[in-house]
Design an enzyme around this catalytic site. Structure first.
Site, PDB file in Angstrom:
ATOM      1  N   CYS A   1      12.114 -17.923  51.286  1.00  0.00           N
ATOM      2  CA  CYS A   1      11.172 -17.515  52.335  1.00  0.00           C
ATOM      3  C   CYS A   1      10.681 -18.710  53.134  1.00  0.00           C
ATOM      4  CB  CYS A   1       9.966 -16.837  51.702  1.00  0.00           C
ATOM      5  SG  CYS A   1      10.430 -15.462  50.716  1.00  0.00           S
TER       6      CYS A   1
ATOM      7  N   ASN B   1      21.261 -17.669  46.632  1.00  0.00           N
ATOM      8  CA  ASN B   1      20.816 -16.722  47.637  1.00  0.00           C
ATOM      9  C   ASN B   1      21.881 -16.652  48.736  1.00  0.00           C
ATOM     10  OD1 ASN B   1      19.040 -15.014  49.055  1.00  0.00           O
ATOM     11  ND2 ASN B   1      17.296 -16.158  48.263  1.00  0.00           N
TER      12      ASN B   1
ATOM     13  N   GLY C   1      26.655 -14.091  43.801  1.00  0.00           N
ATOM     14  CA  GLY C   1      27.398 -14.384  45.014  1.00  0.00           C
ATOM     15  C   GLY C   1      28.776 -13.769  44.958  1.00  0.00           C
TER      16      GLY C   1
HETATM   17  C1  LIG Z   1      20.525  -6.646  52.019  1.00  0.00           C
HETATM   18  C2  LIG Z   1      20.190  -7.786  51.109  1.00  0.00           C
HETATM   19  C3  LIG Z   1      18.877  -7.970  50.691  1.00  0.00           C
HETATM   20  C4  LIG Z   1      18.532  -9.019  49.865  1.00  0.00           C
HETATM   21  N1  LIG Z   1      17.233  -9.163  49.484  1.00  0.00           N
HETATM   22  C5  LIG Z   1      16.898 -10.179  48.654  1.00  0.00           C
HETATM   23  C6  LIG Z   1      15.565 -10.310  48.189  1.00  0.00           C
HETATM   24  O1  LIG Z   1      14.675  -9.505  48.505  1.00  0.00           O
HETATM   25  N2  LIG Z   1      15.279 -11.365  47.375  1.00  0.00           N
HETATM   26  C7  LIG Z   1      16.224 -12.266  46.981  1.00  0.00           C
HETATM   27  O2  LIG Z   1      15.907 -13.180  46.231  1.00  0.00           O
HETATM   28  N3  LIG Z   1      17.507 -12.142  47.381  1.00  0.00           N
HETATM   29  C8  LIG Z   1      17.863 -11.126  48.212  1.00  0.00           C
HETATM   30  N4  LIG Z   1      19.176 -10.997  48.601  1.00  0.00           N
HETATM   31  C9  LIG Z   1      20.177 -11.964  48.142  1.00  0.00           C
HETATM   32  C10 LIG Z   1      20.942 -11.435  46.940  1.00  0.00           C
HETATM   33  O3  LIG Z   1      20.098 -11.210  45.839  1.00  0.00           O
HETATM   34  C11 LIG Z   1      22.052 -12.402  46.517  1.00  0.00           C
HETATM   35  O4  LIG Z   1      21.468 -13.605  46.101  1.00  0.00           O
HETATM   36  C12 LIG Z   1      23.036 -12.728  47.615  1.00  0.00           C
HETATM   37  O5  LIG Z   1      23.269 -11.606  48.424  1.00  0.00           O
HETATM   38  C13 LIG Z   1      24.359 -13.216  47.069  1.00  0.00           C
HETATM   39  O6  LIG Z   1      24.912 -12.306  46.143  1.00  0.00           O
HETATM   40  P1  LIG Z   1      25.955 -11.137  46.534  1.00  0.00           P
HETATM   41  O7  LIG Z   1      27.084 -11.814  47.270  1.00  0.00           O
HETATM   42  O8  LIG Z   1      26.388 -10.534  45.252  1.00  0.00           O
HETATM   43  O9  LIG Z   1      25.234 -10.212  47.414  1.00  0.00           O
HETATM   44  C14 LIG Z   1      19.535  -9.934  49.435  1.00  0.00           C
HETATM   45  C15 LIG Z   1      20.856  -9.740  49.835  1.00  0.00           C
HETATM   46  C16 LIG Z   1      21.195  -8.688  50.663  1.00  0.00           C
HETATM   47  C17 LIG Z   1      22.624  -8.514  51.080  1.00  0.00           C
END
Ligand SMILES: Cc1cc2nc3c(=O)[nH]c(=O)nc-3n(C[C@H](O)[C@H](O)[C@H](O)COP(=O)(O)O)c2cc1C
Ligand code: FES
Lengths: 333, 310
Positions: free
Chosen positions: A131, A195, A247
């Site tokens: 954030c 993230n 990720g």
């Molecule tokens: C639509 C969306 C919302 C997300 N909201 C949050 C959140 O509120 N807090 C957070 O720490 N990460 C948030 N993330 C990040 C995910 O938790 C994750 O770290 C990131 O997307 C990478 O993993 P992935 O490739 O499996 O999605 C968000 C990701 C997406 C796509």
């Protein structure tokens, strides 16, 4: 023989190392229609803020090659709504709740940690450091080791002693290890890597950015190699700090890759949009991958890629096993 | 009833004018389905780089093969093109039925069904259900050109009346359904409007319904659904709850069918300054009501609507 998938999270024992990632599974209600939330390792909630937030205007999401760009803007009910409705629901379903917190000042994070410590049933706190920091002209905390460390120190100091605090880092830094070090020395019990990565898409028809906020976080399989590299580097530096790898995990084999890089747990994010039952499926596939390699405890593979000798020996026996399977007409494994 | 994720076998893929109509065998979805609900399909195969599910309103379900589901689309982006290239016996990963269905009147009523292009597809299953309730259905269908008007024949055959408009005048009256709405509502003595069309038409229908003090049920054909299951928070629009508070609600779970007077059509694509949690918004005592319960219409409105909390 079933594989022992049990994984430790602080004092807690999780039935599996497969978690749902923050922001991709809300507070579990939607996910529960497709996955038994009691049987996955834990559900990391959408980041909770002090006040309710409406989030960003649409369009918030767009598909990119093997990924997704998103800027949902932390829409959510705020801590009061979360404690009244979301947390009790998750617990009533027998799920373990890792609660992600987000704020714009160190104090907001600390206050959230206090509120969560007063509630029963929080398995761990994940500090979303992605954030914007109000005190640093909106630069995300995660981009600055000092700022990240300050948040973690405050959260650790405010949270009940028996609630583990995980710091969630951004890969958008030159040196992830230095940010990880600041968090660990500020008392983080574990780290979440990674993230989403800032990215952008432009619409060739309107000539304008696709997302309302111009930038979004890139996530999904497109960023998996980046996340693996971060997990690897952090594991090299802090072999004893538990890591949640996130990720682009799409299959049990991807989960295994994170474990080998050094993650003790993996969280499934964007892939849930594609396959809402991905958590259970990946858990099952991971078990199959381990069975195929004759491994009976998941903890055995964590960080194994760092163990030079182990890698060579494994690869050797794996090739042999495959050659044997082909020779015997069977399909590997 | 909660949605299911199934592997559905493609039964037929047909061209219908400019559109592709696809029928899949999916008994668990067909038996749960209520008109207005949609399905979300994974496209591009198991290793697909296209991670967004493609969502489609269900045109109709049939009992053959244990239960089939038909939907209609324009193959104009890579995911839909991939789908259009599927053949009979191919297997698809489908989630459904999703979303809040059309509520139907308890007593016989005069219903106007307004649709544009393929977005009109869900109105035909609705018409069947309305007929079961002893309701009259008048159709008002539109599109850019004749080959894009979906269901004109069925509308003429099954509706009490059917008006067609095209932008180029190649079928029916020249113009938009918006132009004809006031006349049709008056002539048909419409008691309730059902609309499945682009936002502009939904907004116009809602405004008109407001003037005539009749209810309108608007199906939002949101293109920006990445998951369809309520997980991604991508498909939001501002809607006013029964408590008078505006919230950002998800078209996929709180909709796709909304009461037209609840959606702030002019503010779609924005966060209204007075929306719950908007920048500068201040929490006031009791202001943080449960988002879902306030938007979930009473049992009188929705006989079998899914109760959504969240
Ligand atoms: C639509 C969306 C919302 C997300 N909201 C949050 C959140 O509120 N807090 C957070 O720490 N990460 C948030 N993330 C990040 C995910 O938790 C994750 O770290 C990131 O997307 C990478 O993993 P992935 O490739 O499996 O999605 C968000 C990701 C997406 C796509
Ligand atoms: S499409 Fe993902 S929440 Fe509605």
């Amino acid at each position: 023989m079933p594989v022992d998938l049990r994984t430790r999270l602080g004092q807690l024992e999780l039935p599996s190392p497969v978690l749902a990632a923050s922001g991709c599974a809300g507070a579990g209600r939607e996910l529960a229609q497709f996955t038994d939330v009691a049987r996955i390792g834990a559900l990391i909630t959408k980041s909770v803020t002090l006040e309710p937030r409406a989030g960003n205007p649409a369009p918030r999401l767009t598909e990119t090659p093997s990924g997704m760009l998103s800027s949902p803007g932390l829409q959510g009910p705020g801590i009061d709504g979360f404690l009244q409705r979301d947390l009790p629901w998750l617990l009533s379903r027998g799920a373990r709740a890792v609660v992600s917190v987000a704020g714009h000042t160190v104090r907001e994070y600390a206050e959230l940690a206090v509120r969560l410590s007063d509630a029963a049933g929080v398995s761990a706190i994940e500090v979303n450091l992605g954030c914007p920091d109000a005190a640093a002209a909106g630069r995300p905390f995660a981009l600055d080791a000092t700022a990240a460390g300050q948040v973690v120190a405050q959260v650790r100091g405010s949270a009940r002693y028996d609630i583990p605090v995980f710091a969630k880092l951004s890969p958008e830094v030159t040196d992830i290890v230095s940010v990880a070090r600041a968090c660990v020395s500020s008392g983080a019990d574990g780290l979440s890597l990674v993230n989403a990565v800032p990215g952008m898409a432009i619409d060739p028809v309107s000539f304008r950015p696709v997302l309302s906020g111009a930038f979004g976080g890139l996530s999904g399989p497109a960023i998996r190699p980046l996340a693996i590299r971060c997990v690897w580097q952090v594991r090299e530096a802090f072999p004893d700090v538990p890591v949640i790898g996130t990720g682009g995990v799409r299959t049990g084999r991807d989960a295994l890759e994170f474990l080998l890089a050094g993650a003790a747990m993996v969280a499934i994010g964007t892939v849930l949009f594609h396959d809402p039952s991905a958590c259970s499926r990946i858990q099952r596939e991971l078990e199959e991958e381990l069975v195929a390699r004759g491994i009976d405890r998941v903890s055995e593979v964590v960080g194994r890629a760092h163990d030079g000798a182990g890698v060579v020996a494994d690869r050797h026996s794996w090739v042999l096993a495959r050659a044997w399977a082909v020779a015997s007409g069977g399909k590997y494994p | 009833m909660s949605p299911v994720q199934v592997r559905g076998t493609v039964l037929t893929v047909r061209r219908v004018d400019a559109y592709v109509a696809m029928t899949v065998v999916a008994p668990a979805i067909a038996t749960r389905f209520r008109p207005g609900q949609f399905i979300a399909i994974a496209v591009g195969g198991p290793q697909s780089g296209m991670l967004s599910r493609r969502t489609f309103s269900v045109h109709d379900v049939r009992p053959d093969h244990g239960g089939t589901v038909e939907f209609v689309f324009l193959p104009r982006e890579p995911g839909a093109e991939w789908l259009a290239d599927c053949r009979s016996r191919d297997v698809l990963d489908i989630v459904g039925p999703l979303g809040r269905p059309f509520p139907v009147p308890r007593d016989p009523a005069s219903c106007l069904l307004v649709g544009v292009g393929a977005a009109a597809a869900p109105l035909f299953a609705l018409a069947g259900r309305l007929a079961d309730r002893g309701c009259q259905a008048d159709f008002l269908l539109g599109a850019e050109s004749a080959d894009r008007v979906f269901g004109a024949l069925t509308a003429r055959r099954t509706g009490r009346s059917a008006m067609i408009t095209t932008a180029d005048g190649s079928l029916g009256a020249r113009g938009s359904v918006i132009d004809l709405l006031p006349t049709v509502v008056q002539q048909a003595r419409t008691d309730v409007i059902y609309a499945a069309a682009p936002l502009g038409v939904l907004r116009a229908a809602s405004a008109l319904a407001g003037r005539y003090a009749i209810p309108v049920q608007a199906l939002v054909d949101a293109p920006a659904m990445a998951c369809g299951t309520g997980l991604c928070m991508g498909c939001v629009l501002p809607a006013v709850g029964t408590d008078g508070i505006t919230r950002m609600v998800r078209a996929c779970v709180d909709g796709p069918v909304f009461r037209g007077d609840r959606v702030r059509w002019d503010d779609v694509g924005t966060i209204p300054f007075d929306a719950l949690g908007a920048p500068g918004w201040k929490s006031r005592a009791g202001g943080v009501g449960p988002a879902a319960t306030s938007l979930t219409p009473g049992p009188r409105d929705i006989p079998e609507g899914r109760q959504h909390a969240g």
